[in-house]
Design a protein around this motif. Sequence first.
Motif, mmCIF file in Angstrom:
data_model
loop_
_atom_site.group_PDB
_atom_site.id
_atom_site.type_symbol
_atom_site.label_atom_id
_atom_site.label_comp_id
_atom_site.label_asym_id
_atom_site.label_seq_id
_atom_site.Cartn_x
_atom_site.Cartn_y
_atom_site.Cartn_z
ATOM 1 N N LEU A 1 0.829 -1.210 0.000
ATOM 2 C CA LEU A 1 0.000 0.000 0.000
ATOM 3 C C LEU A 1 0.862 1.258 0.000
ATOM 4 O O LEU A 1 0.561 2.238 -0.692
ATOM 5 C CB LEU A 1 -0.920 0.001 1.222
ATOM 6 C CG LEU A 1 -2.112 -0.957 1.176
ATOM 7 C CD1 LEU A 1 -2.851 -0.954 2.504
ATOM 8 C CD2 LEU A 1 -3.064 -0.595 0.041
ATOM 9 N N SER A 2 1.937 1.211 0.781
ATOM 10 C CA SER A 2 2.839 2.352 0.833
ATOM 11 C C SER A 2 3.481 2.600 -0.522
ATOM 12 O O SER A 2 3.600 3.747 -0.971
ATOM 13 C CB SER A 2 3.913 2.113 1.899
ATOM 14 O OG SER A 2 4.838 3.176 1.930
ATOM 15 N N GLN B 1 2.243 1.813 -3.422
ATOM 16 C CA GLN B 1 1.238 2.311 -4.362
ATOM 17 C C GLN B 1 1.051 3.820 -4.220
ATOM 18 O O GLN B 1 0.767 4.513 -5.192
ATOM 19 C CB GLN B 1 -0.089 1.590 -4.129
ATOM 20 C CG GLN B 1 -0.088 0.149 -4.603
ATOM 21 C CD GLN B 1 -1.374 -0.581 -4.269
ATOM 22 O OE1 GLN B 1 -2.330 0.019 -3.792
ATOM 23 N NE2 GLN B 1 -1.394 -1.883 -4.494
ATOM 24 N N GLY B 2 1.216 4.323 -2.990
ATOM 25 C CA GLY B 2 1.079 5.755 -2.770
ATOM 26 C C GLY B 2 2.295 6.545 -3.199
ATOM 27 O O GLY B 2 2.230 7.763 -3.345
ATOM 28 N N LYS B 3 3.421 5.867 -3.412
ATOM 29 C CA LYS B 3 4.674 6.557 -3.742
ATOM 30 C C LYS B 3 5.171 6.259 -5.152
ATOM 31 O O LYS B 3 6.122 6.887 -5.609
ATOM 32 C CB LYS B 3 5.763 6.148 -2.754
ATOM 33 C CG LYS B 3 5.479 6.529 -1.314
ATOM 34 C CD LYS B 3 6.571 6.023 -0.387
ATOM 35 C CE LYS B 3 6.294 6.387 1.056
ATOM 36 N NZ LYS B 3 7.329 5.849 1.978
ATOM 37 N N ASN C 1 6.753 8.439 -7.832
ATOM 38 C CA ASN C 1 5.889 9.464 -8.401
ATOM 39 C C ASN C 1 6.291 10.862 -7.913
ATOM 40 O O ASN C 1 7.237 11.006 -7.134
ATOM 41 C CB ASN C 1 4.412 9.177 -8.098
ATOM 42 C CG ASN C 1 4.120 9.125 -6.609
ATOM 43 O OD1 ASN C 1 4.884 9.633 -5.784
ATOM 44 N ND2 ASN C 1 3.015 8.495 -6.251
ATOM 45 N N ARG D 1 4.832 12.929 -5.916
ATOM 46 C CA ARG D 1 4.648 13.129 -4.476
ATOM 47 C C ARG D 1 5.853 12.624 -3.687
ATOM 48 O O ARG D 1 6.350 13.305 -2.791
ATOM 49 C CB ARG D 1 3.380 12.406 -4.033
ATOM 50 C CG ARG D 1 3.097 12.462 -2.548
ATOM 51 C CD ARG D 1 1.889 11.621 -2.223
ATOM 52 N NE ARG D 1 1.667 11.519 -0.793
ATOM 53 C CZ ARG D 1 0.763 10.734 -0.238
ATOM 54 N NH1 ARG D 1 -0.017 9.980 -0.998
ATOM 55 N NH2 ARG D 1 0.623 10.678 1.064
ATOM 56 N N SER D 2 6.335 11.441 -4.034
ATOM 57 C CA SER D 2 7.482 10.892 -3.313
ATOM 58 C C SER D 2 8.752 11.676 -3.640
ATOM 59 O O SER D 2 9.636 11.826 -2.795
ATOM 60 C CB SER D 2 7.674 9.409 -3.646
ATOM 61 O OG SER D 2 7.899 9.216 -5.024
#
Length: 383
Positions: A187-188, A190-192, A201, A203-204
Amino acid sequence: MNLEQENKRLQGTVKLLLRRIEQNHSIQQHFHTFEFKLLACQCLRDLLNLLLIEAQRHFNLSAVSLVIIDSDYSIRELMDQLDLTDYGSCLQMRNGVDFLATLYPQQHEVTLGDMDVLTAGRIFPGAGRVVSSACMPLVRQDKLVGSLHFASDSTERFQPDMATDFLSHLASIVSLCLENCIGREHLSRQGKVDMLTQVNNRRSFEAELERELERAQRNQEPLSCMFVDVDHFKQINDQFGHQAGDLVLKHLAYEVSLQLRKTDFLARYGGEEFVVLAPRCPQTNAERLAERIRAAIEKMAIDVCGSKKVRPTVSVGLATWCPKQQGRCDLQLVGHGLLAAADEVMYQAKRGGRNRVLSQRYELLESAASSSGLSGASAKASQ
């Protein structure tokens, strides 16, 4: 047997039972302490360190090993992304459960006792002679997901007639924690991570830029940033379709990652534009890195639409900040200015004919209270 003898016998029996109760309580506390540590693990690295390194000392073992079933290679890919590659042969990834069938031939239950040389060599490679062992199946929802193994140099440590309650409970906790940590890491990620190219991405990248700016200023080390933009990407989409364009971006991201150092950070910034952060990298070294990226992509030939090939090129804009020359300053302004400087020279490279590298040194002007400035520009072009 008279009454006095019977009384002494009963007293001896009671003492023995009390001693066993105390031993069991001590063992229970020992296991509970370790299980609490397991439940406190928030990431996969902490969990693996606890299982494969700390467990050996905590339980006074000669060796520990772990097998994880990874039929779709997703856990291996995750571990590579997290750089979890330093556990050697004590951590094994298997595609299926066949490897563990000899340990648990009928039911998924803890097995204790000695181990034949061949099995010991597979379970504990390089550990020497295994005198006694405990093999604990890791099960989630009635499915075998792995196996944890303890080895001892004492014949008395793990015997087949011993109770397995503590070990069975430990295996249940390990199974749960392993599932939770892997799920949390996925999950982490996928957010990065950019889902198309599987690199970081935007954001990261922004979080990494903040960290690296602080590190650069603290250690007085140069920080280089480069934008890598695909030339004529709209033409690729128009001529071959958006699926071909996506394929080009995937291959390009992979190729760029091959050229980078372990400490460099690659992200998809947006559309066909990628950004690379190179800490502890002076301008001259960063120029060589950028040129290596440009040259590697120029050699690519990507198969799209059957026999058709796309040969992409990129324009690279590079900016380097040297905090040693400026002392302490507003890092938020530096970050915005560094990106703007790299972006500016990237567009200069586009206007200058594409497929080239342009670079310049970035400085925050002393007079800039709310904006950043550029000075001391230098350029390098590659045709």
